[in-house]
Design a protein around this motif. Structure first.
Motif, PDB file in Angstrom:
ATOM      1  N   SER A   1       0.827  -1.202   0.000  1.00  0.00           N
ATOM      2  CA  SER A   1       0.000   0.000   0.000  1.00  0.00           C
ATOM      3  C   SER A   1       0.861   1.252   0.000  1.00  0.00           C
ATOM      4  CB  SER A   1      -0.918   0.006   1.228  1.00  0.00           C
ATOM      5  OG  SER A   1      -1.732   1.162   1.243  1.00  0.00           O
ATOM      6  N   GLY A   2       0.460   2.218  -0.851  1.00  0.00           N
ATOM      7  CA  GLY A   2       1.149   3.501  -0.898  1.00  0.00           C
ATOM      8  C   GLY A   2       2.368   3.527  -1.787  1.00  0.00           C
TER       9      GLY A   2
ATOM     10  N   ASP B   1      -7.489  -4.070   4.389  1.00  0.00           N
ATOM     11  CA  ASP B   1      -7.615  -2.637   4.640  1.00  0.00           C
ATOM     12  C   ASP B   1      -8.749  -2.021   3.828  1.00  0.00           C
ATOM     13  OD1 ASP B   1      -5.471  -2.880   6.315  1.00  0.00           O
ATOM     14  OD2 ASP B   1      -3.990  -2.163   4.862  1.00  0.00           O
ATOM     15  N   ALA B   2      -8.889  -2.435   2.568  1.00  0.00           N
ATOM     16  CA  ALA B   2      -9.963  -1.892   1.729  1.00  0.00           C
ATOM     17  C   ALA B   2     -11.330  -2.293   2.272  1.00  0.00           C
ATOM     18  CB  ALA B   2      -9.793  -2.378   0.291  1.00  0.00           C
ATOM     19  N   TRP B   3     -11.453  -3.517   2.734  1.00  0.00           N
ATOM     20  CA  TRP B   3     -12.730  -3.992   3.288  1.00  0.00           C
ATOM     21  C   TRP B   3     -13.109  -3.209   4.540  1.00  0.00           C
ATOM     22  CZ3 TRP B   3     -16.433  -7.235   1.571  1.00  0.00           C
ATOM     23  CH2 TRP B   3     -17.361  -7.709   2.494  1.00  0.00           C
TER      24      TRP B   3
ATOM     25  N   PHE C   1     -14.586   5.870  -1.867  1.00  0.00           N
ATOM     26  CA  PHE C   1     -13.269   5.299  -1.569  1.00  0.00           C
ATOM     27  C   PHE C   1     -12.216   5.884  -2.507  1.00  0.00           C
ATOM     28  CE2 PHE C   1      -9.987   2.050  -1.369  1.00  0.00           C
ATOM     29  CZ  PHE C   1      -9.993   1.702  -0.028  1.00  0.00           C
ATOM     30  N   GLN C   2     -12.584   6.076  -3.774  1.00  0.00           N
ATOM     31  CA  GLN C   2     -11.651   6.638  -4.741  1.00  0.00           C
ATOM     32  C   GLN C   2     -11.295   8.082  -4.390  1.00  0.00           C
ATOM     33  OE1 GLN C   2     -13.146   6.682  -8.733  1.00  0.00           O
ATOM     34  NE2 GLN C   2     -11.211   7.318  -9.627  1.00  0.00           N
TER      35      GLN C   2
ATOM     36  N   LEU D   1      -4.357   0.018  -2.910  1.00  0.00           N
ATOM     37  CA  LEU D   1      -5.534  -0.086  -2.051  1.00  0.00           C
ATOM     38  C   LEU D   1      -6.813   0.085  -2.862  1.00  0.00           C
ATOM     39  CD1 LEU D   1      -6.220  -0.483   0.954  1.00  0.00           C
ATOM     40  CD2 LEU D   1      -6.314   2.006   1.172  1.00  0.00           C
ATOM     41  N   LEU D   2      -6.786   1.023  -3.819  1.00  0.00           N
ATOM     42  CA  LEU D   2      -7.962   1.260  -4.656  1.00  0.00           C
ATOM     43  C   LEU D   2      -8.253   0.057  -5.543  1.00  0.00           C
ATOM     44  CD1 LEU D   2     -10.123   3.254  -5.547  1.00  0.00           C
ATOM     45  CD2 LEU D   2      -8.501   4.208  -7.180  1.00  0.00           C
TER      46      LEU D   2
END
Length: 275
Positions: free
Chosen positions: A41-42, A60-62, A231-232, A241-242
Motif C-alpha cells: 500500500s502507498g 484494509d480496503a474492506w 473510496f476513490q 488499495l484502490l
C-alpha cells in the motif's frame, strides 16, 4: 478417418488465434488490476514489487471502505429488483406471446420503445413520484424505478413463442388455468431465458451508481458502487488499495457470470426474433 483439408485447418487455427487475442485483450486489464492490488500500500505499482506481494490491501480496503454494509445493500437491492423483473417480465411476456386482445401490437411497440429511452431522461419525473410517495432515502427508491424492464418482457415473450402450443393445450385439458400453465409449464421450460434475465439484471443493478447517487443521501443506504466512488475520492493516490477495493467489488458478479454462463449462452441462442 480422413484428415481435414488444409484450408479448413488454417481457418480453425486463425479462429483460435483471433479468439485468444480477444481473450488476452479482455483479461489483461483485469490481470493488471489484480497484480496492482497485491503491491504494498502507498507504493508505485510495478510488475514485481520489491517487498513482494501481499493480501493486506484487501483487508484494509474492506475495513476502510466499510464494504460489508455496502455489499449487504447492493445484494438486497439487486435481488429485489431481479425478483420484481422476473415476475413482471414473465406475466407481461406470456400475455404478449399467447393472449389475444385488442391493442396487443401497440403494447408491444410501447414496450420496445422503452428500450431506447435512457433512464437519465426519466430521473426527474421518477424523483418527483418518489418524493410524492415519501420514498426518497429508502430502499424502495432503489428498487421500484427498475422493477419492470422492457428488455426482460421482450426476452421472455420471444422465448415463450418458441414453446409449442400443444404443451399448453395438454395442460389446459388436464384442468390447468392460465397462471398454472405459466407457473408449471412455461417457466420451467424458460429456465435459460430466466437465468439470462437474472444475470443481466443482477449485474446491472450491482454496477449501478446513478440511482444511489440521485435517490439516496443516507450513509446506511450506500451501495458498493457508491462506496467505491467515495473510496476513490479518499484514496486517490493509493493505487494498490484502490485496486483491491475494485477487485473485491468485481468478484461477486464475476463468479455469478462464470456459474451462469452456460445458461446465458443457451438463453440468448434459443431466443430468436419470432413474430
Amino acid at each position: 478417418m480422413s484428415k481435414p483439408p488444409w484450408n479448413l485447418k488454417y481457418s480453425i487455427l486463425l479462429s483460435l488465434a483471433i479468439l485468444l487475442l480477444g481473450a488476452l485483450i479482455v483479461l489483461l486489464p483485469l490481470f493488471i488490476v489484480f497484480l496492482t492490488s497485491l503491491a504494498p500500500s502507498g507504493t508505485t505499482p510495478t510488475l514485481v514489487p520489491k517487498d513482494g506481494w501481499s493480501l493486506a490491501n484487501y483487508r484494509d480496503a474492506w475495513q476502510r471502505g466499510k464494504l460489508l454494509l455496502a455489499f449487504a445493500n447492493s445484494t438486497l437491492v439487486a435481488l429485489s429488483v431481479t425478483g420484481f423483473q422476473i415476475v413482471t417480465s414473465a406475466l407481461a411476456g406470456y400475455a404478449l406471446a399467447r393472449l389475444i386482445f385488442r391493442g396487443k401490437q401497440a403494447v408491444l411497440l410501447i414496450v420496445l420503445a422503452t428500450l431506447v429511452i435512457p433512464f437519465q431522461l426519466l430521473v426527474i419525473p421518477i424523483f418527483l413520484v418518489l418524493k410524492w410517495g415519501h420514498l426518497i432515502n429508502t430502499y424502495w427508491a432503489l428498487i421500484l424505478p427498475t422493477a419492470a424492464n422492457g428488455f426482460g418482457i421482450f426476452l421472455l415473450r420471444q422465448y415463450f413463442l418458441t414453446v409449442p402450443v400443444e404443451l399448453e393445450e395438454a395442460a389446459a385439458i388436464d384442468g390447468a388455468n392460465r397462471l398454472q400453465i405459466l407457473w408449471q409449464v412455461m417457466l420451467p421450460l424458460a429456465r435459460p431465458a430466466l437465468v439470462t434475465l437474472f444475470l443481466f439484471t443482477f449485474i446491472g443493478e450491482w454496477n449501478d451508481l446513478f440511482k444511489p447517487l440521485v435517490f439516496t443521501t443516507r450513509p446506511e443506504l450506500r451501495t458498493v458502487q457508491l462506496a467505491l466512488a467515495e473510496f476513490q475520492e479518499q484514496f486517490t493516490n493509493n493505487w494498490p488499495l484502490l485496486m483491491a477495493a475494485v477487485t473485491i467489488a468485481t468478484l461477486p458478479v464475476l463468479l455469478l457470470f462464470l456459474l451462469g454462463q452456460r445458461q446465458l449462452i443457451r438463453g440468448i441462442a434459443t431466443t430468436g426474433i419470432k413474430n
